[in-house]
Each structure stands twice: as C-alpha cells, then as structure tokens.
Design a protein around this motif. Sequence first.
Motif, mmCIF file in Angstrom:
data_model
loop_
_atom_site.group_PDB
_atom_site.id
_atom_site.type_symbol
_atom_site.label_atom_id
_atom_site.label_comp_id
_atom_site.label_asym_id
_atom_site.label_seq_id
_atom_site.Cartn_x
_atom_site.Cartn_y
_atom_site.Cartn_z
ATOM 1 N N TRP A 75 -2.237 9.920 -17.971
ATOM 2 C CA TRP A 75 -3.317 10.033 -16.811
ATOM 3 C C TRP A 75 -3.441 8.187 -17.519
ATOM 4 C CZ3 TRP A 75 -4.758 12.502 -13.172
ATOM 5 C CH2 TRP A 75 -6.743 11.960 -13.046
ATOM 6 N N GLY A 94 -2.820 15.589 -13.450
ATOM 7 C CA GLY A 94 -3.813 15.688 -12.473
ATOM 8 C C GLY A 94 -3.523 15.604 -10.683
ATOM 9 N N ALA A 95 -4.506 15.955 -9.965
ATOM 10 C CA ALA A 95 -3.619 15.780 -8.912
ATOM 11 C C ALA A 95 -4.536 14.462 -8.195
ATOM 12 C CB ALA A 95 -4.455 16.475 -7.828
ATOM 13 N N GLY A 96 -4.982 14.158 -8.064
ATOM 14 C CA GLY A 96 -5.448 12.209 -7.798
ATOM 15 C C GLY A 96 -4.381 11.464 -8.328
ATOM 16 N N MET A 135 -5.551 24.658 -9.769
ATOM 17 C CA MET A 135 -6.851 23.580 -9.322
ATOM 18 C C MET A 135 -7.266 23.644 -7.921
ATOM 19 S SD MET A 135 -5.694 19.917 -10.111
ATOM 20 C CE MET A 135 -4.226 19.640 -10.584
ATOM 21 N N ARG A 163 -13.146 11.744 -4.582
ATOM 22 C CA ARG A 163 -13.038 10.435 -6.042
ATOM 23 C C ARG A 163 -14.989 9.780 -5.205
ATOM 24 N NH1 ARG A 163 -10.507 12.196 -7.874
ATOM 25 N NH2 ARG A 163 -8.430 11.338 -8.879
ATOM 26 N N HIS A 222 -18.072 16.350 -12.804
ATOM 27 C CA HIS A 222 -15.702 16.177 -12.650
ATOM 28 C C HIS A 222 -15.414 17.306 -13.203
ATOM 29 C CE1 HIS A 222 -12.494 12.867 -11.594
ATOM 30 N NE2 HIS A 222 -11.866 14.289 -10.943
HETATM 31 C C1 GLV Z 1 -9.144 15.024 -11.046
HETATM 32 O O1 GLV Z 1 -9.816 14.710 -10.969
HETATM 33 C C2 GLV Z 1 -7.419 15.379 -10.822
HETATM 34 O O2 GLV Z 1 -7.356 14.163 -9.267
HETATM 35 O O3 GLV Z 1 -6.986 16.068 -10.593
#
Ligand code: GLV
Length: 313
Positions: A51, A71-73, A96, A228, A276
């Motif tokens: 990360w 994370g997803a992003g 998520m 974001r 967040h």
């Molecule tokens: C959190 O912001 C993600 O991208 O998992």
Amino acid sequence: MRLRLGPMKITFCCTDTKAEPWLQGLAAALPGADISVWQPGAPQADYAVVWAPPQQFMDEQPALKALFNIGAGVDALLKLRLPPKALVVRLDDAGMAVQMAEYVCHAVIRHFREFDGYEADTQAGRWGYRKPRLRSDYPIGVMGLGVLGERVAKALALFDFPINGWSRSPKAIDGVRGFAGADQFNDFLAASRVLVNLLPLTPDTTNVINKGTLARLQPGAYVINVARGAHLVDEDLVAAIDSGHVAGATLDVFRTEPLPAGHAFWTHPRITVTPHTSARTLRDESIAQIARKMVALERGEAVAGIVNPARGY
Ligand code: GLV
Ligand code: NAP
C-alpha cells in the motif's frame, strides 16, 4: 481452509499499516512461504503485498511476479515506475462493496428524508413535520459501475429511486439506466439529481466533478464523493452549494488526507465529512483473497482483479 504450496518469498511494504497481524495471517494462509517486512536492501521476493510503497521499493524488487495492493484503488501505485514483469492485482471486493453500499445508502437517505433537519428540530424540542419528498424527484447518478459502483447502484435501486449509471463501456444492470463514455456524460448528468462518485482516479477522471459537471445536474443536486479527493474541484463544489444549485454534499475522500485544518469543508453547514472510511480494507478477507490468488498465479491460473496500467484501473 489452509492453502499449501512450495517455498515462495513474499515481501510486505504497506505504509500506515500495522505489519504484524498481516504477516501472521499470511503465514497461516500460506504455510511454508517466507514472509517478511521490506526494508532497504532486503533480498528479492516473488510477490509483494503493498500500500503506497516508495519508489525505492520498486527499484530494489525488479523481479517481482505480482504486486498485491491492499485496497481497490491503484492510483498511488500507478504513479510509480513498476517492476517490468509484475502484475498489479487490486482487492476485488473483499468485503468493501457491502460497506460502500451501506455508506452511500445512508448518505442518500439521510439527505432525502431530511434527517439532519429532524435532528435539529429534536434538539430544539420542536415536533415538526416536513412535507414528504418524492423519490421520482431524486434520480441518482452513479459514476463508475465496477465492483463497488454496481453494488451501490443495485442497493439504491432497492429503495425505488430512479438510478442512472455511467461507465466507460456500456453495461446492462437490472434497474439501472446505463450511460457510457464521454459522449453520454452530459445526458447522464442532466438525468441525475444526486451524484455518487465511484470512479477510479485516472488522467481521464481527475477533476471530473467541476463547475460544468455540477451545473448540469438537476437543481437541488446532492454530491457524494467516495472515490478519490482529486476527482472533485473543491472550490467549484463550495461555489455551487453557496449559489443554491447544489443542496449539499457528503465527502469521504479529499485531495489532502487528513483534511487540513482550516479547509472550508470542515465547517461548511451543508457538507458532511468522514475520514476516508466508507469502505475499509478488512484484513482477514483480504489476506484470504490475496493468498488464494498467489496460489493460483503459482499454478498458472487466471485471477480476477488484474489492473491494466495503461487504462489506469
Ligand atoms: C481505499 O480507498 C481503496 O482504494 O481501497
Ligand atoms: P472498478 O471495479 O475498477 O470500476 C471502475 C468503474 O469506473 C468501471 O465501471 C469503469 O468502466 C468506470 N470508469 C473508469 N474510467 C472511466 C471513464 N473515463 N469514464 C467512465 N467510466 C469510467 O473500481 P471499484 O472497485 O468499483 O472502485 C472504484 C474506486 O473507489 C477505486 O478506484 C477507489 O479509488 C475508490 N475506493 C474508495 C474507498 C473509500 O473508502 N473511500 C474504498 C475503496 C475504493 P468500465 O466498467 O467500462 O471499465
């Protein structure tokens, strides 16, 4: 279920994350694997769990087979020069999507049912009815219909709101009127009053919620940004709210995090801020998913959630 495999080297490099529970979880899921926290000069690994790692990490791990983002992003990762052969693998839901659905439904319903107004009445000892709003007057536009956006759109549809969805490629989702590509963006906005952002941050989507976008939404609009901070032009949102065209916003993500002291969003009476937290990484589910995918890659099998760096997500 415990997964078994031959020795593989895994390096862990996640900022703002307590390493020990991840190392223990990965060791339990991947018996026999050699797992350690990365430090400068560490030996070459096969796989990385990351990360927001530093560029030095990438430069010192040129033979990585895959980077698993917790994370997803992947916007922070794709800003770096990556090891030449490494696949980038994002978290694929891993608990998520349901969190995102509950956060966005909560924000929409809180606004639609005027719960802030009722709370103010209660605190003032007032028994005040409000005229019921019609959900047909509150069409919701969800930008991004991927792993999270599709789940959110379907959850909102269960409350009988008209739902519009916008994605790069056309989608057929029950209960969602689909719009696709730049050509249909303005029609999507004009059909929507509540705007929910679940796009990835890419060069194409940076600043996508700006003065022009907000002006095209139906009057009395409401903005929910859970993707974001750099998707939103902060001062354009404040101006649109102050002009009365936008009724308010719920914001979970910011250009600078933590949101700096003194930023207008902290105190604006029509903006709700959260730190967040709309969809958190759930450690156990994430470890199980990452371990399963590492085993699959070792066996030469396909895995979901592989990022296309050229596309940016
Ligand atoms: C959190 O912001 C993600 O991208 O998992
Ligand atoms: P995803 O599965 O990659 O889906 C992305 C969606 O956006 C897809 O539908 C894609 O269209 C669409 N899209 C991408 N570029 C576009 C463009 N230029 N124009 C129109 N549509 C475009 O992503 P996800 O897992 O749903 O996650 C979305 C974002 O949420 C993440 O990138 C991350 O930034 C954010 N996030 C925030 C939190 C939080 O706690 N606040 C937590 C997790 C994730 P196609 O379907 O046509 O490809």
